[in-house]
Enzyme design. Structure first.
Site, mmCIF file in Angstrom:
data_model
loop_
_atom_site.group_PDB
_atom_site.id
_atom_site.type_symbol
_atom_site.label_atom_id
_atom_site.label_comp_id
_atom_site.label_asym_id
_atom_site.label_seq_id
_atom_site.Cartn_x
_atom_site.Cartn_y
_atom_site.Cartn_z
ATOM 1 N N ASP A 1 0.788 -1.207 0.041
ATOM 2 C CA ASP A 1 0.078 -0.064 -0.063
ATOM 3 C C ASP A 1 0.891 1.260 -0.073
ATOM 4 O O ASP A 1 2.147 1.166 0.417
ATOM 5 C CB ASP A 1 -0.790 0.148 1.234
ATOM 6 C CG ASP A 1 -1.773 -1.277 1.616
ATOM 7 O OD1 ASP A 1 -2.211 -1.810 0.492
ATOM 8 O OD2 ASP A 1 -1.512 -1.983 2.554
ATOM 9 N N ASP B 1 -1.660 -2.776 -4.667
ATOM 10 C CA ASP B 1 -2.511 -2.963 -3.614
ATOM 11 C C ASP B 1 -3.294 -1.901 -3.090
ATOM 12 O O ASP B 1 -3.885 -1.373 -4.163
ATOM 13 C CB ASP B 1 -2.008 -3.542 -2.411
ATOM 14 C CG ASP B 1 -2.692 -4.422 -1.673
ATOM 15 O OD1 ASP B 1 -3.978 -4.709 -1.871
ATOM 16 O OD2 ASP B 1 -2.327 -4.793 -0.357
ATOM 17 N N ASP C 1 -4.391 1.958 3.790
ATOM 18 C CA ASP C 1 -5.084 0.748 4.348
ATOM 19 C C ASP C 1 -5.211 1.233 6.062
ATOM 20 O O ASP C 1 -4.040 1.607 6.429
ATOM 21 C CB ASP C 1 -4.633 -0.564 4.056
ATOM 22 C CG ASP C 1 -5.286 -1.118 2.554
ATOM 23 O OD1 ASP C 1 -5.920 -0.340 2.056
ATOM 24 O OD2 ASP C 1 -4.859 -2.074 2.552
ATOM 25 N N ARG D 1 -13.806 0.060 -3.248
ATOM 26 C CA ARG D 1 -13.067 0.346 -1.759
ATOM 27 C C ARG D 1 -12.872 2.090 -1.457
ATOM 28 O O ARG D 1 -11.780 2.401 -1.404
ATOM 29 C CB ARG D 1 -11.796 -0.307 -1.484
ATOM 30 C CG ARG D 1 -11.917 -1.894 -1.867
ATOM 31 C CD ARG D 1 -10.653 -2.497 -1.309
ATOM 32 N NE ARG D 1 -10.873 -4.080 -1.694
ATOM 33 C CZ ARG D 1 -10.060 -4.767 -1.178
ATOM 34 N NH1 ARG D 1 -8.717 -4.580 -0.969
ATOM 35 N NH2 ARG D 1 -9.976 -5.942 -1.701
#
Length: 446
Positions: free
Chosen positions: A225, A264, A268, A321
């Site tokens: 990330d 990715d 996060d 997301r």
């Protein structure tokens, strides 16, 4: 509802004022400009998160390295200098200023490193593809020498690109074009961290793993990330830009019929991370954008935590997301979700196990063929979200009602079970596209 107004200095367009909704009665406070911080003076590196500005302001707030003494206010311009500065911080308040572009895929002398430089033990992509082609390998997980070589190669890249961040730290762009290329800032088990005014570009994995059991057809899964908050608390992420930049997913090849996914997440928040405010950022040209809670089975870490606020962010051409939520009480308000014609789109809000998402006063600008029902995906039966005051394509829209009408066999409840109290500035969704598109992102600190 009574609307206040915030004058826009220098704006000569027809939108001469920006409508502000008052904060909840329990969240009194003066509305501030885009990302202003108490104590900033003339140096944004010494700014702190304003009081009542989202979950990050709860239980002590976020000051980062604002009190850094001489010797702990460091300017860096190479990966080696950045890694050294991060390693020397300890718990001492520290400011790290990023000057120019830092490429994480470089050696200690600053020479660029490519994927071939990390490959070891006989790994090559061609050999990996030949070994684990589902037509011959089947649906079992990859194993054996080539999978072991892939993992060893990935470990070598990880040593270079993953940069740990400690407590009481501010990392900030020294100028408007500061950029971290191919890097992961790993805020793990830390407290009191500020990340501002940076462009995170192309955090890519040279060695994605093939998982034939992921979904109906299998998937390529990658690491890294751009910014990960793992078990960390009190974090302010402000005025950054996150982008795939030079390596967009749309230009990646497909192997075994699936996209060779080298990215990715962009941000996060996982494994018990808590008390986070993300404000005035741009998330653009990406697939799996923000994950809050990375496992249904992580309840011991995540239940009662993962509290995060997202406000005045631009989500531009992101597939999904934005965010996807498990467990946490997450407040998403006054953001702009903008998709261009032809850009891949799955959903914006992902509602997972025990999530408690409140989404209010957001604006969606979607191309023909997409509407309010497309903005939400329910992953877990029996879940709910609160969605009020949102607009889709310049009209008020009830996101939950639209989702339920389109998915009668997978209904979503309309009450997340809590009400946000930590909001300083709530912008009316009519004005959100103008305000956010003009003021969000790196290089726009004022």
């Amino acid at each position: 509802m009574h609307l206040g107004r915030l004058a826009l200095a220098g704006c000569a367009t027809a939108l001469a004022t920006v409508a502000l909704l008052p904060p909840p009665a329990t969240a009194a406070g003066t509305a501030h400009g885009a990302g202003a911080g108490r104590g900033s003076g003339s140096d944004p590196a010494r700014a702190v998160l304003p009081a009542r500005d989202g979950w990050g302001a709860a239980e002590g707030g976020v000051t980062g390295g604002s009190e850094a003494r001489r010797g702990h206010d460091i300017t860096v311009s190479t990966r080696a200098e950045l890694a050294d500065a991060l390693a020397r911080t300890g718990d001492e308040p520290t400011i790290i200023r990023i000057d120019g572009t830092i490429d994480a895929n470089t050696d200690d002398a600053g020479n660029p490193l490519g994927c071939d430089d990390y490959a070891t033990d006989g790994y090559s992509l061609d050999a990996y593809l030949a070994a684990y082609d589902p037509a011959t390998w089947g649906r079992d997980d990859p194993s054996g020498p080539l999978e072991e070589a892939r993992a060893a190669s990935a470990a070598l890249q990880k040593e270079r690109v993953v940069l740990p961040v400690g407590s009481n730290t501010t990392i900030i762009g020294a100028d408007d074009d500061a950029r971290l290329l191919g890097a992961t800032l790993d805020v793990r088990g830390a407290d009191n961290v500020i990340v501002r005014n940076l462009t995170f570009e192309d955090s890519f994995d040279c060695f994605p793993q093939w998982d034939p059991t992921d979904g109906e057809f299998g998937e390529w899964n990658s690491e890294y990330d751009s910014l990960v908050l793992y078990g960390s608390t009190h974090v302010w992420v402000d005025h950054n830009t996150f982008t795939d930049g030079r390596r967009p997913d749309a230009e990646q090849p497909r192997y075994f019929g699936r996209l060779f996914q080298q990215h990715d997440g962009q941000l996060d928040i996982v494994r018990g991370a808590d008390l986070v405010t993300a404000s005035w950022n741009v998330f653009t040209e990406h697939d799996k954008t923000i994950l809050i809670g990375n496992s249904d089975g992580a309840s011991a870490d995540d239940r009662g935590r993962l509290r995060a606020t997202f406000h005045h962010n631009l989500f531009h051409n992101v597939t999904e997301r934005a965010p996807r939520v498990r467990y946490g009480q997450v407040d998403v308000y006054s953001n702009h979700f903008r998709q261009d014609e032809g850009a891949a789109y799955g959903y914006s809000f992902g509602i997972g196990i025990e999530s408690a998402l409140v989404a209010e006063y957001n604006a969606f600008t979607l191309p023909d063929g997409l509407g309010a029902a497309d903005t939400v995906h329910r992953w877990t039966p029996g879940t709910s979200m609160t969605a009020r005051g949102n607009w889709v394509n310049h009209r008020p829209a009830d996101l939950v009602a639209a989702h339920n009408a389109a998915n009668p066999d997978a209904p979503l409840g309309d009450d997340a079970g809590w009400r946000p109290e930590l909001r300083r500035q709530v912008t009316h969704p009519v004005a959100v596209p103008f305000v956010v598109d003009h003021w969000a992102g790196a290089g726009r600190l004022r």
